[in-house]
Design an enzyme around this catalytic site. Structure first.
Site, short mmCIF file in Angstrom:
data_model
loop_
_atom_site.label_atom_id
_atom_site.label_comp_id
_atom_site.label_asym_id
_atom_site.label_seq_id
_atom_site.Cartn_x
_atom_site.Cartn_y
_atom_site.Cartn_z
N PHE A 101 0.83 -1.21 0.00
CA PHE A 101 0.00 0.00 0.00
C PHE A 101 0.87 1.26 0.00
O PHE A 101 1.85 1.36 0.74
CB PHE A 101 -0.89 -0.03 1.26
N ASN A 198 -3.99 2.28 10.20
CA ASN A 198 -4.74 2.71 9.04
C ASN A 198 -5.17 1.43 8.36
O ASN A 198 -4.48 0.89 7.50
CB ASN A 198 -3.87 3.56 8.11
N PRO A 199 -6.30 0.88 8.79
CA PRO A 199 -6.70 -0.44 8.29
C PRO A 199 -7.40 -0.34 6.94
O PRO A 199 -7.69 0.76 6.48
CB PRO A 199 -7.69 -0.90 9.35
N1 SAM Z 1 -0.13 1.53 7.58
C1 SAM Z 1 0.21 1.61 6.18
C2 SAM Z 1 -0.04 3.02 5.68
O1 SAM Z 1 -0.82 3.74 6.28
O2 SAM Z 1 0.56 3.39 4.68
C3 SAM Z 1 -0.60 0.61 5.34
C4 SAM Z 1 -2.09 0.76 5.44
S1 SAM Z 1 -3.03 -0.23 4.33
C5 SAM Z 1 -4.48 0.76 4.17
C6 SAM Z 1 -3.62 -1.57 5.32
C7 SAM Z 1 -2.61 -2.69 5.60
O3 SAM Z 1 -3.20 -3.62 6.51
C8 SAM Z 1 -2.17 -3.49 4.41
O4 SAM Z 1 -0.77 -3.52 4.37
C9 SAM Z 1 -2.75 -4.90 4.63
O5 SAM Z 1 -1.92 -5.93 4.16
C10 SAM Z 1 -2.86 -4.94 6.14
N2 SAM Z 1 -3.93 -5.77 6.73
C11 SAM Z 1 -5.18 -5.96 6.29
N3 SAM Z 1 -5.88 -6.71 7.17
C12 SAM Z 1 -5.03 -6.98 8.21
C13 SAM Z 1 -5.16 -7.70 9.44
N4 SAM Z 1 -6.29 -8.31 9.79
N5 SAM Z 1 -4.10 -7.76 10.27
C14 SAM Z 1 -2.92 -7.17 9.93
N6 SAM Z 1 -2.75 -6.48 8.78
C15 SAM Z 1 -3.79 -6.38 7.94
N1 GLN Z 2 -8.23 6.09 1.45
C1 GLN Z 2 -7.69 5.00 0.70
C2 GLN Z 2 -8.11 5.09 -0.74
O1 GLN Z 2 -7.43 5.77 -1.45
C3 GLN Z 2 -8.06 3.68 1.33
C4 GLN Z 2 -7.31 3.56 2.59
C5 GLN Z 2 -7.76 2.48 3.45
O2 GLN Z 2 -8.67 1.69 3.21
N2 GLN Z 2 -7.12 2.48 4.54
O3 GLN Z 2 -9.07 4.53 -1.21
#
Ligand code: SAM
Ligand code: GLN
Length: 304
Positions: A101, A198-199
């Site tokens: 991401f 940031n899920p």
């Molecule tokens: N924290 C980073 C950022 O803000 O740039 C990445 C955020 S990205 C929106 C969400 C991340 O959560 C992804 O890397 C995904 O692989 C991970 N993810 C999704 N579900 C998860 C879970 N149940 N437990 C741990 N990681 C999870």
């Molecule tokens: N805001 C992000 C987007 O560009 C999604 C981020 C997220 O799900 N944490 O759609």
């Protein structure tokens, strides 16, 4: 005018044409097509973009072909950050690659609030769930010196986050492990003061921009409602002595309230555009911190 000057003038013209063409192609996907064209040229030719803009570039068929290839790739929505393999976050340069991401600007505001809480409440141990590139965890560690436990379900993300922690010199503060939620650190759950994340929170059927389609699905989407990650997280752990700070979609306020209201107190927090894009949850045993955190984050609090 000697023949050399003549030659360089011709190549300058060829170059200007290429740049102009790139700009027109990139208009399809970018609001700043000239800037993106220059960034790509700077990447391919390994020259500062200001220099390219003023002097053009020598005619180099191979590099021009490479440039044109990347312009086409980008014009299909392929993210610039995946081409450059880097992204700036909180003023730090993070390595990034396809499969991980791309950190967003709005998440910098979450980091700013988290560091404020960590410093003012003198917190000792923080967890970052879904760390991705490590953007949040590594920035917080750099800025506060606090120890952070980070998790991600993606093997690639774990690798990239570890790499970024080392590259930015906080490998001793940030421990990254593969696994969901806080599972890799169950033995340290009691010690954790603050959990940030940031899920994924986008609803499965929501339309997203072309760029987002190149990012891993599990990073973006969270079931039909967008709330599945929060539901499972709050169901799974005893959070009665924890602070939890997470990013959200502004439309998810009611849904999140329902998930957490029996467990403690929730405050919604606004981004700089005034939208509720984060929430802070205080477990029942830490409600004594409510007044202090309300003061600390006062201008962020969504009172609507
Ligand atoms: N924290 C980073 C950022 O803000 O740039 C990445 C955020 S990205 C929106 C969400 C991340 O959560 C992804 O890397 C995904 O692989 C991970 N993810 C999704 N579900 C998860 C879970 N149940 N437990 C741990 N990681 C999870
Ligand atoms: N805001 C992000 C987007 O560009 C999604 C981020 C997220 O799900 N944490 O759609």
């Amino acid at each position: 005018m000697d023949s050399r000057e003549n030659g360089s003038e011709t190549s300058r013209k060829v170059w200007d044409m290429n740049l102009e063409k790139a700009k027109n192609i990139l208009k399809r996907v970018s609001d700043v097509p000239m800037l993106e064209a220059l960034i790509l040229a700077s990447f391919v030719f390994n020259e500062p973009k200001e220099k390219i803009l003023i002097h053009g570039l020598p005619k180099d068929e191979q590099s021009i072909r490479k440039f044109s290839e990347l312009v086409h790739k980008r014009s299909k929505g392929y993210p610039l950050q995946y081409i450059l393999k880097r992204v700036e976050f909180m003023g730090y340069e993070f390595y990034i690659e396809e499969g991980v991401f791309i950190p967003r600007n709005v998440t910098e505001e979450l980091v700013e609030m988290a560091t404020n809480l960590i410093r003012e409440l003198k917190l000792n141990l923080v967890a970052d769930i879904g760390t991705g590139s490590g953007a949040i965890a590594v920035s917080i560690a750099k800025m506060t010196g606090v120890r952070i436990l980070a998790t991600d379900i993606s093997e690639k993300a774990v690798k990239v986050a570890k790499f970024n922690a080392s590259r930015l010199g906080v490998q001793d503060l940030v421990v990254v492990k593969k696994g969901e939620f806080l599972e890799p650190f169950l033995n340290r759950l009691d010690e954790i003061d603050l959990i940030v994340s940031n899920p994924p929170y986008v609803r499965k059927n929501d339309e997203v921009s072309k760029e987002v389609l190149y990012e891993p699905e599990e990073a973006i989407f969270s079931g039909r409602t967008g709330l599945e990650f929060y539901e499972e997280f709050f169901r799974r752990y005893d959070l009665s002595s924890k602070l939890v700070l997470m990013e959200m979609d502004e439309l998810e306020k009611e849904g999140i309230k329902k998930i957490v209201e029996d467990e403690g107190k929730v405050i919604f927090l606004k981004d700089l555009s005034g939208n509720a894009r984060f929430f802070l949850f205080l477990g029942k045993n830490v409600l004594n911190l409510l007044e202090k955190v309300t003061q600390l984050l006062s201008f962020r609090i969504d009172r609507g």
